[in-house]
Design an enzyme around this catalytic site. Structure first.
Site, PDB file in Angstrom:
ATOM      1  N   TYR A  52     -42.792 -37.889  -1.325  1.00 45.36           N
ATOM      2  CA  TYR A  52     -43.903 -37.626  -0.114  1.00 45.36           C
ATOM      3  C   TYR A  52     -43.546 -36.550   0.622  1.00 45.36           C
ATOM      4  O   TYR A  52     -42.422 -35.986   0.586  1.00 45.36           O
ATOM      5  CB  TYR A  52     -43.937 -39.017   0.713  1.00 45.36           C
ATOM      6  N   PHE A  62     -42.971 -33.101   9.339  1.00 45.12           N
ATOM      7  CA  PHE A  62     -41.834 -33.522  10.124  1.00 45.12           C
ATOM      8  C   PHE A  62     -40.961 -34.134   8.960  1.00 45.12           C
ATOM      9  O   PHE A  62     -39.804 -34.440   9.631  1.00 45.12           O
ATOM     10  CB  PHE A  62     -42.194 -34.842  11.093  1.00 45.12           C
ATOM     11  N   ASP A  63     -41.191 -34.311   7.750  1.00 47.38           N
ATOM     12  CA  ASP A  63     -40.425 -34.948   6.954  1.00 47.38           C
ATOM     13  C   ASP A  63     -40.863 -34.772   5.492  1.00 47.38           C
ATOM     14  O   ASP A  63     -41.889 -34.718   5.105  1.00 47.38           O
ATOM     15  CB  ASP A  63     -39.886 -36.535   7.007  1.00 47.38           C
ATOM     16  N   ILE A  82     -41.464 -48.505   7.494  1.00 47.03           N
ATOM     17  CA  ILE A  82     -42.477 -48.754   8.463  1.00 47.03           C
ATOM     18  C   ILE A  82     -43.651 -49.494   7.817  1.00 47.03           C
ATOM     19  O   ILE A  82     -44.064 -49.519   6.818  1.00 47.03           O
ATOM     20  CB  ILE A  82     -42.802 -47.354   9.181  1.00 47.03           C
ATOM     21  N   TYR A 108     -44.401 -45.467  14.504  1.00 44.22           N
ATOM     22  CA  TYR A 108     -43.151 -45.337  15.376  1.00 44.22           C
ATOM     23  C   TYR A 108     -43.612 -45.903  16.640  1.00 44.22           C
ATOM     24  O   TYR A 108     -42.756 -45.325  17.683  1.00 44.22           O
ATOM     25  CB  TYR A 108     -42.336 -44.053  15.306  1.00 44.22           C
ATOM     26  N   PHE A 125     -49.278 -39.220   5.425  1.00 46.26           N
ATOM     27  CA  PHE A 125     -48.280 -39.191   4.290  1.00 46.26           C
ATOM     28  C   PHE A 125     -48.990 -38.657   2.999  1.00 46.26           C
ATOM     29  O   PHE A 125     -50.047 -39.430   2.630  1.00 46.26           O
ATOM     30  CB  PHE A 125     -47.449 -40.373   4.120  1.00 46.26           C
TER      31      PHE A 125
END
Length: 563
Positions: A52, A62-63, A82, A108, A125
């Protein structure tokens, strides 16, 4: 941000998300690539692997699992992710691509992740699913093709040779025997393979193709293998079984065609001539006597050929077609030879042309013998006969019917092969015989024009006539006792000399009166001329009383001189 962090944060913030007084929003799922074939969808409790990229609404990343070089592996739908990811991954197919829009309360929440994800952030995502499996999964075996003939299938402890392509569930290749240009060779059921392959190869036929899907716990599990197989990876093998055998196997025989009336079967010590095609179990031709247009000729049971063929040719009939399956330990073993791979099972389709033993006599079969036959052929007789000559497979070689006159020969004078000479003895006029002549009584190892080396010959013969012969070394023989005063009777004009004309007249009169006979099959004039020359010791054109001697007297004098 590591996947583990996502799991922890989801657990910590779950209560905050539930207390959000604002309107609830679900995950927005955009299935922007769906594969044509989807054998299975991710469900709650499944183990999955996926890649992902995680971004905010403005596209800032961010990731990313790609940045870490490792896909994420975990269980879906059990709260370890999550909530938005847990929901968004369910129902996915392998290789499906989705964009998930996860609202804050399913991500979050109002706290966020310090220094990484701000409070109340909507997360985006882009996900691709790589693998799905479940602890309840079993091996998936699909037969892609299977040969029509399958006399035996793979069992535990068999040694197999197979080609394969190995991929991950998403199609990523990790290994292939084809790229190495060599089969993978190993024992089955003895722990030399991963459990899934040990099970998946059982029951296969030589030449069969299978797809074998192996869950991780029957493959390389949590550790994976090197850099090519990730942890918790399902494996897909496309397998072609080339051949297999068991170290306890013997030679397998299949009689494809056995001629009627097999009078004798080949045994150890026999010399066999045969044609063959030699193939591997997958049908690959590695050798053929037909391509050389020459039989393979050898003794059997003496170690001149591989042990499997030494055994497999025993008991064959002339004309038989036989399939001989030879395991490698009775062929070329682990090393192979030439075009034959190591540990290969060999299949020989054999056509036996003929065989014999160096001690074989001529085989004589009387087809017809006239009644009341009192006179039969003997050595030195002159005979006329018709014949057809062929190989034992029916190939026609020669025939006296192709000529204007029948064959003529004086038996025992080395004018024909010894086997035919023996087969013509003790025959009546009008008798018909079949003669089987082994090569040591025929044309031997070298053969002759039109006759292969070491060939067994068949003669169909019919005796047309015979003339009684004379012993070896004689040109004329008396039927009874010669005249007491031979010289006087031969000297027709009583002048004490016998010229050639007088000698010829006398001999012809003895033949005409049945008192004697000349050597048959030759010109009488020449025979008489040779007789006169033998008696005319000084070659002066006449025979004197001192010169005239019977052959029997000459032989006695020679014996006396030798003594």
């Amino acid at each position: 941000m590591a996947p583990g962090s996502l799991v922890l944060l989801a657990g910590l913030l779950g209560a905050l998300a539930l207390g959000d007084p604002g309107p609830l929003e679900d995950v927005v799922i955009d299935r922007y690539y769906i594969p044509k074939i989807c054998l299975r969808e991710a469900q709650m409790g499944d183990f999955i692997r996926y890649h992902y990229n995680g971004t905010f609404k403005d596209g800032k990343k961010f990731d990313s699992s790609y940045d870490r070089g490792n896909a994420v592996a975990g269980v879906v739908g059990v709260g370890r992710l999550i909530t938005g990811m847990d929901r968004g991954l369910q129902g996915m197919c392998v290789n499906e691509r989705r964009r998930l829009v996860v609202p804050p309360h399913l991500g979050y929440g109002s706290i966020g992740v310090a220094g990484l994800i701000p409070p109340d952030a909507t997360l985006y995502f882009d996900v691709v699913l790589l693998d799905i499996w479940n602890k309840k999964d079993q091996l998936q075996v699909t037969t892609l093709s299977k040969p029509e003939r399958c006399n035996r299938t793979v069992e535990s402890s068999d040694f197999v040779r197979y080609h394969y392509n190995g991929t991950l569930l998403d199609g990523t290749p990790f290994d292939s025997s084809y790229s190495k240009q060599s089969t993978y060779d190993t024992y089955v059921g003895t722990g030399w393979l991963i459990k899934g392959m040990d099970q998946g190869l059982l029951g296969m036929c030589a030449g069969e193709k299978r797809s074998i899907v192996i869950p991780p716990f029957l493959a390389y599990g949590e550790k994976g293998y090197g850099t090519v197989i990730p942890p918790q990876a399902s494996l897909v093998f496309s397998v072609l079984l080339v051949d297999f055998h068991n170290p306890r196997d013997g030679v397998a025989l299949e009689q494809l065609q056995v001629p009627a009336g097999c009078g004798r079967r080949a045994a150890a010590g026999d010399f066999v001539r045969y044609h063959y095609n030699g193939t591997l179990m997958d049908g690959t031709l590695f050798d053929s006597s037909y391509s050389r247009n020459h039989t393979y000729d050898t003794y059997i049971g003496k170690g001149f050929i591989i042990p499997g063929m030494d055994q497999g040719l025993q008991g064959v009939c002339v004309g038989e077609r036989r399939r001989v399956v030879v395991p490698p330990h009775l062929a070329y073993g682990e090393s192979g030879a030439g075009r034959i791979p190591g540990s290969a099972v060999l299949i020989f389709d054999v056509h036996v042309i003929d065989f014999h033993n160096p001690e074989d006599p001529v085989q004589i079969e009387t087809v017809h013998r006239p009644e009341g036959c009192n006179v039969t052929s003997r050595p030195r007789d002159f005979v006329r006969y018709h014949y057809n000559c062929s190989l034992l497979d029916g190939t026609r070689l020669f025939s006296s019917h192709d000529y204007e006159a029948p064959q003529e020969v004086t038996l025992g004078t080395n004018k024909v092969i010894e086997g035919l000479n023996r087969g013509l003895l003790d025959m009546c006029v009008g008798e018909r015989r079949v003669l089987i002549v082994p090569p040591h009584l025929g044309h031997g190892e070298s053969g002759a024009r039109g006759v292969p080396g070491s060939a067994v010959l068949r003669f169909d013969v019919e005796l047309l006539s015979l003339e009684e012969g004379v012993p070896e070394g004689y040109l004329f023989i008396w039927h009874g006792e010669p005249p007491a005063n031979l010289y006087q009777e031969m000297d027709l004009d009583r002048d004490g000399e016998i010229p050639a004309e007088e000698f010829s007249t006398f001999i012809k009169s003895q033949v005409a009166e049945g008192k004697g006979r000349l050597m048959p099959s030759s010109d009488p004039e020449k025979v008489i001329a040779d007789m006169f020359k033998n008696q005319d010791r000084n070659q002066d054109g006449k025979i004197t009383a001192e010169e005239l001697k019977l052959k029997t007297d000459e032989d006695r004098e020679k014996v006396h001189e030798e003594l």
